[in-house]
Design a protein around this motif. Structure first.
Motif, PDB file in Angstrom:
ATOM      1  N   ILE A  14      11.953   3.415  -6.841  1.00  0.00           N
ATOM      2  CA  ILE A  14      12.251   2.235  -7.574  1.00  0.00           C
ATOM      3  C   ILE A  14      11.481   1.021  -7.064  1.00  0.00           C
ATOM      4  CG2 ILE A  14      14.134   0.494  -8.191  1.00  0.00           C
ATOM      5  CD1 ILE A  14      15.962   3.088  -8.428  1.00  0.00           C
ATOM      6  N   ASP A  15      11.655   0.964  -5.504  1.00  0.00           N
ATOM      7  CA  ASP A  15      10.930  -0.279  -4.854  1.00  0.00           C
ATOM      8  C   ASP A  15       9.560  -0.062  -5.058  1.00  0.00           C
ATOM      9  OD1 ASP A  15      13.513  -0.978  -4.072  1.00  0.00           O
ATOM     10  OD2 ASP A  15      13.139  -0.266  -2.176  1.00  0.00           O
ATOM     11  N   ILE A  16       8.614   1.181  -5.054  1.00  0.00           N
ATOM     12  CA  ILE A  16       7.291   1.237  -5.198  1.00  0.00           C
ATOM     13  C   ILE A  16       6.869   0.640  -6.827  1.00  0.00           C
ATOM     14  CG2 ILE A  16       5.580   3.123  -5.597  1.00  0.00           C
ATOM     15  CD1 ILE A  16       6.226   2.256  -2.539  1.00  0.00           C
ATOM     16  N   GLU A  17       7.757   1.244  -7.742  1.00  0.00           N
ATOM     17  CA  GLU A  17       7.513   0.605  -8.918  1.00  0.00           C
ATOM     18  C   GLU A  17       7.836  -0.748  -9.237  1.00  0.00           C
ATOM     19  OE1 GLU A  17       6.151   1.378 -12.955  1.00  0.00           O
ATOM     20  OE2 GLU A  17       6.224   2.729 -11.232  1.00  0.00           O
ATOM     21  N   LYS A  18       8.535  -1.106  -8.592  1.00  0.00           N
ATOM     22  CA  LYS A  18       8.869  -2.978  -8.700  1.00  0.00           C
ATOM     23  C   LYS A  18       7.628  -3.452  -8.129  1.00  0.00           C
ATOM     24  CE  LYS A  18      13.922  -3.456  -8.541  1.00  0.00           C
ATOM     25  NZ  LYS A  18      14.707  -3.466  -7.531  1.00  0.00           N
ATOM     26  N   LYS A  19       7.015  -2.928  -7.095  1.00  0.00           N
ATOM     27  CA  LYS A  19       5.829  -3.701  -6.185  1.00  0.00           C
ATOM     28  C   LYS A  19       4.699  -3.570  -7.241  1.00  0.00           C
ATOM     29  CE  LYS A  19       6.858  -2.868  -1.218  1.00  0.00           C
ATOM     30  NZ  LYS A  19       6.325  -2.109  -0.313  1.00  0.00           N
ATOM     31  N   ARG A  20       4.376  -2.160  -7.717  1.00  0.00           N
ATOM     32  CA  ARG A  20       3.381  -2.072  -8.585  1.00  0.00           C
ATOM     33  C   ARG A  20       3.316  -3.128  -9.921  1.00  0.00           C
ATOM     34  NH1 ARG A  20       2.051   0.033 -13.348  1.00  0.00           N
ATOM     35  NH2 ARG A  20       4.271   0.839 -13.816  1.00  0.00           N
ATOM     36  N   ILE A  21       4.531  -3.088 -10.514  1.00  0.00           N
ATOM     37  CA  ILE A  21       4.889  -4.091 -11.489  1.00  0.00           C
ATOM     38  C   ILE A  21       4.489  -5.669 -11.290  1.00  0.00           C
ATOM     39  CG2 ILE A  21       6.396  -5.113 -13.120  1.00  0.00           C
ATOM     40  CD1 ILE A  21       7.533  -2.297 -13.298  1.00  0.00           C
ATOM     41  N   GLU A  22       4.861  -5.892  -9.875  1.00  0.00           N
ATOM     42  CA  GLU A  22       4.541  -7.219  -9.542  1.00  0.00           C
ATOM     43  C   GLU A  22       2.965  -7.494  -9.224  1.00  0.00           C
ATOM     44  OE1 GLU A  22       7.217  -7.775  -5.898  1.00  0.00           O
ATOM     45  OE2 GLU A  22       8.925  -7.963  -7.153  1.00  0.00           O
ATOM     46  N   ALA A  23       2.478  -6.572  -8.730  1.00  0.00           N
ATOM     47  CA  ALA A  23       1.024  -6.393  -8.345  1.00  0.00           C
ATOM     48  C   ALA A  23       0.085  -6.889  -9.763  1.00  0.00           C
ATOM     49  CB  ALA A  23       0.525  -5.482  -7.752  1.00  0.00           C
ATOM     50  N   GLU A  24       0.518  -6.034 -10.795  1.00  0.00           N
ATOM     51  CA  GLU A  24       0.007  -6.035 -12.157  1.00  0.00           C
ATOM     52  C   GLU A  24       0.248  -7.513 -12.879  1.00  0.00           C
ATOM     53  OE1 GLU A  24       1.347  -3.045 -14.639  1.00  0.00           O
ATOM     54  OE2 GLU A  24       0.102  -1.484 -13.346  1.00  0.00           O
ATOM     55  N   LYS A  25       1.441  -8.127 -12.522  1.00  0.00           N
ATOM     56  CA  LYS A  25       1.735  -9.382 -13.063  1.00  0.00           C
ATOM     57  C   LYS A  25       0.878 -10.522 -12.355  1.00  0.00           C
ATOM     58  CE  LYS A  25       6.456  -8.868 -14.861  1.00  0.00           C
ATOM     59  NZ  LYS A  25       7.916  -9.273 -14.833  1.00  0.00           N
ATOM     60  N   LYS A  43     -13.316  -2.037   0.899  1.00  0.00           N
ATOM     61  CA  LYS A  43     -12.680  -0.890   0.295  1.00  0.00           C
ATOM     62  C   LYS A  43     -11.236  -1.008   1.140  1.00  0.00           C
ATOM     63  CE  LYS A  43     -16.297   2.428  -0.263  1.00  0.00           C
ATOM     64  NZ  LYS A  43     -17.147   3.797   0.382  1.00  0.00           N
ATOM     65  N   ASN A  44     -10.248  -0.439   0.530  1.00  0.00           N
ATOM     66  CA  ASN A  44      -9.024  -0.228   1.435  1.00  0.00           C
ATOM     67  C   ASN A  44      -8.996   0.829   2.360  1.00  0.00           C
ATOM     68  OD1 ASN A  44      -6.276  -0.630   2.326  1.00  0.00           O
ATOM     69  ND2 ASN A  44      -5.454  -0.374   0.392  1.00  0.00           N
ATOM     70  N   LYS A  45      -9.098   0.587   3.604  1.00  0.00           N
ATOM     71  CA  LYS A  45      -9.161   1.636   4.544  1.00  0.00           C
ATOM     72  C   LYS A  45      -7.948   2.082   4.960  1.00  0.00           C
ATOM     73  CE  LYS A  45     -14.097   1.088   5.800  1.00  0.00           C
ATOM     74  NZ  LYS A  45     -15.040   0.981   7.019  1.00  0.00           N
ATOM     75  N   LEU A  46      -6.808   1.441   4.707  1.00  0.00           N
ATOM     76  CA  LEU A  46      -5.678   1.706   5.243  1.00  0.00           C
ATOM     77  C   LEU A  46      -4.980   2.844   4.803  1.00  0.00           C
ATOM     78  CD1 LEU A  46      -4.143  -1.683   5.328  1.00  0.00           C
ATOM     79  CD2 LEU A  46      -5.068  -0.726   7.019  1.00  0.00           C
ATOM     80  N   TYR A  47      -4.785   3.963   5.415  1.00  0.00           N
ATOM     81  CA  TYR A  47      -4.007   5.069   5.063  1.00  0.00           C
ATOM     82  C   TYR A  47      -2.673   5.251   5.330  1.00  0.00           C
ATOM     83  CZ  TYR A  47      -5.120   6.663   9.586  1.00  0.00           C
ATOM     84  OH  TYR A  47      -5.081   6.682  11.081  1.00  0.00           O
ATOM     85  N   PHE A  48      -2.170   4.344   6.016  1.00  0.00           N
ATOM     86  CA  PHE A  48      -0.805   4.473   6.914  1.00  0.00           C
ATOM     87  C   PHE A  48      -0.243   3.098   6.321  1.00  0.00           C
ATOM     88  CE2 PHE A  48       3.186   5.122   9.233  1.00  0.00           C
ATOM     89  CZ  PHE A  48       3.100   6.584   9.576  1.00  0.00           C
ATOM     90  N   THR A  49       0.279   2.841   5.398  1.00  0.00           N
ATOM     91  CA  THR A  49       0.767   1.334   4.899  1.00  0.00           C
ATOM     92  C   THR A  49       2.153   1.299   5.128  1.00  0.00           C
ATOM     93  OG1 THR A  49       1.056   2.386   2.749  1.00  0.00           O
ATOM     94  CG2 THR A  49      -0.982   1.377   3.353  1.00  0.00           C
ATOM     95  N   ILE A  50       2.895   0.079   4.824  1.00  0.00           N
ATOM     96  CA  ILE A  50       4.306  -0.034   5.000  1.00  0.00           C
ATOM     97  C   ILE A  50       4.937   0.842   3.989  1.00  0.00           C
ATOM     98  CG2 ILE A  50       4.282  -1.919   3.128  1.00  0.00           C
ATOM     99  CD1 ILE A  50       6.388  -2.088   6.428  1.00  0.00           C
ATOM    100  N   ASP A  51       4.254   1.153   2.604  1.00  0.00           N
ATOM    101  CA  ASP A  51       4.898   2.181   1.886  1.00  0.00           C
ATOM    102  C   ASP A  51       5.039   3.632   2.444  1.00  0.00           C
ATOM    103  OD1 ASP A  51       4.893   0.460  -0.088  1.00  0.00           O
ATOM    104  OD2 ASP A  51       3.047   0.886  -0.873  1.00  0.00           O
ATOM    105  N   THR A  52       4.048   3.903   3.328  1.00  0.00           N
ATOM    106  CA  THR A  52       4.288   5.356   4.302  1.00  0.00           C
ATOM    107  C   THR A  52       5.567   4.971   5.124  1.00  0.00           C
ATOM    108  OG1 THR A  52       1.913   5.386   3.946  1.00  0.00           O
ATOM    109  CG2 THR A  52       2.906   7.025   5.572  1.00  0.00           C
ATOM    110  N   GLU A  53       5.692   4.038   5.840  1.00  0.00           N
ATOM    111  CA  GLU A  53       6.607   3.856   6.719  1.00  0.00           C
ATOM    112  C   GLU A  53       8.180   3.859   5.772  1.00  0.00           C
ATOM    113  OE1 GLU A  53       8.349   0.883  10.144  1.00  0.00           O
ATOM    114  OE2 GLU A  53       6.233   0.936   9.750  1.00  0.00           O
ATOM    115  N   ASN A  54       8.115   3.158   4.918  1.00  0.00           N
ATOM    116  CA  ASN A  54       9.340   3.162   3.795  1.00  0.00           C
ATOM    117  C   ASN A  54       9.663   4.654   3.438  1.00  0.00           C
ATOM    118  OD1 ASN A  54       9.673   0.594   4.255  1.00  0.00           O
ATOM    119  ND2 ASN A  54       8.836  -0.058   2.327  1.00  0.00           N
TER     120      ASN A  54
END
Length: 158
Positions: A14-25, A43-54
């Motif tokens: 649910i949190d991931i979907e909210k972030k995606r919607i906010e980014a689109e807005k 390029k976005n080279k980050l492979y280990f993000t805050i989403d991975t930690e969550n």
């Protein structure tokens, strides 16, 4: 479970979907003429993000095996695979009998055993797992190098 109480993995999605919607807005609300950028696009080279930690935190809190497998396959496996690849090549852990991908999967299996030991709030997941993987690789690399030296003739070592 009742409808109001969500599992940790469901809440993560649910949190991931909210972030995606906010980014689109935010992208849609961006107004004004865009200044042309020079050079190569970043390029976005980050492979280990805050989403991975969550995702790791949700994985540890989840009781359902199916939900744990789903979040592991979608959000945790790839960053751990890239981390092991990076560590193997950066520190040149090449004294293994198996192919590099087999060694990577072996390290990921070891990190999967250590996944429940990660505690939220005690540090970053990236730091914890990079140290766990590096220590595992050091021990196995040294063991395999020692075995290679014992079995190989002196000329082959040079």
């Amino acid at each position: 479970m009742s409808n109001n109480v969500k599992s940790p993995v469901e809440q993560f999605y649910i949190d991931i979907e909210k972030k995606r919607i906010e980014a689109e807005k935010a992208l849609q609300e961006k107004t004004g003429p865009e200044k042309p950028k020079r050079g190569r696009p970043r390029k976005n080279k980050l492979y280990f993000t805050i989403d991975t930690e969550n995702a790791i935190i949700a994985y540890n809190k989840e009781e359902s095996r199916a939900m744990r497998d789903k979040v592991f396959n979608e959000y945790i496996y790839h960053p751990l695979f890239k981390m092991t690849q990076s560590l193997i090549h950066r520190y040149k852990f090449y004294h293994f009998d198996d192919r590099t991908t087999d060694v990577q999967n072996e390290v990921i299996a070891f990190m999967l055993e250590k996944l429940p030991k990660f505690v939220e709030g005690k540090g970053k997941a990236f730091s914890y797992f990079s140290i766990v993987a590096k220590n595992y690789l050091i021990q196995n690399n040294n063991k395999n190098y020692k075995a290679m030296k014992e079995k190989a003739p002196v000329i082959a070592i040079d």
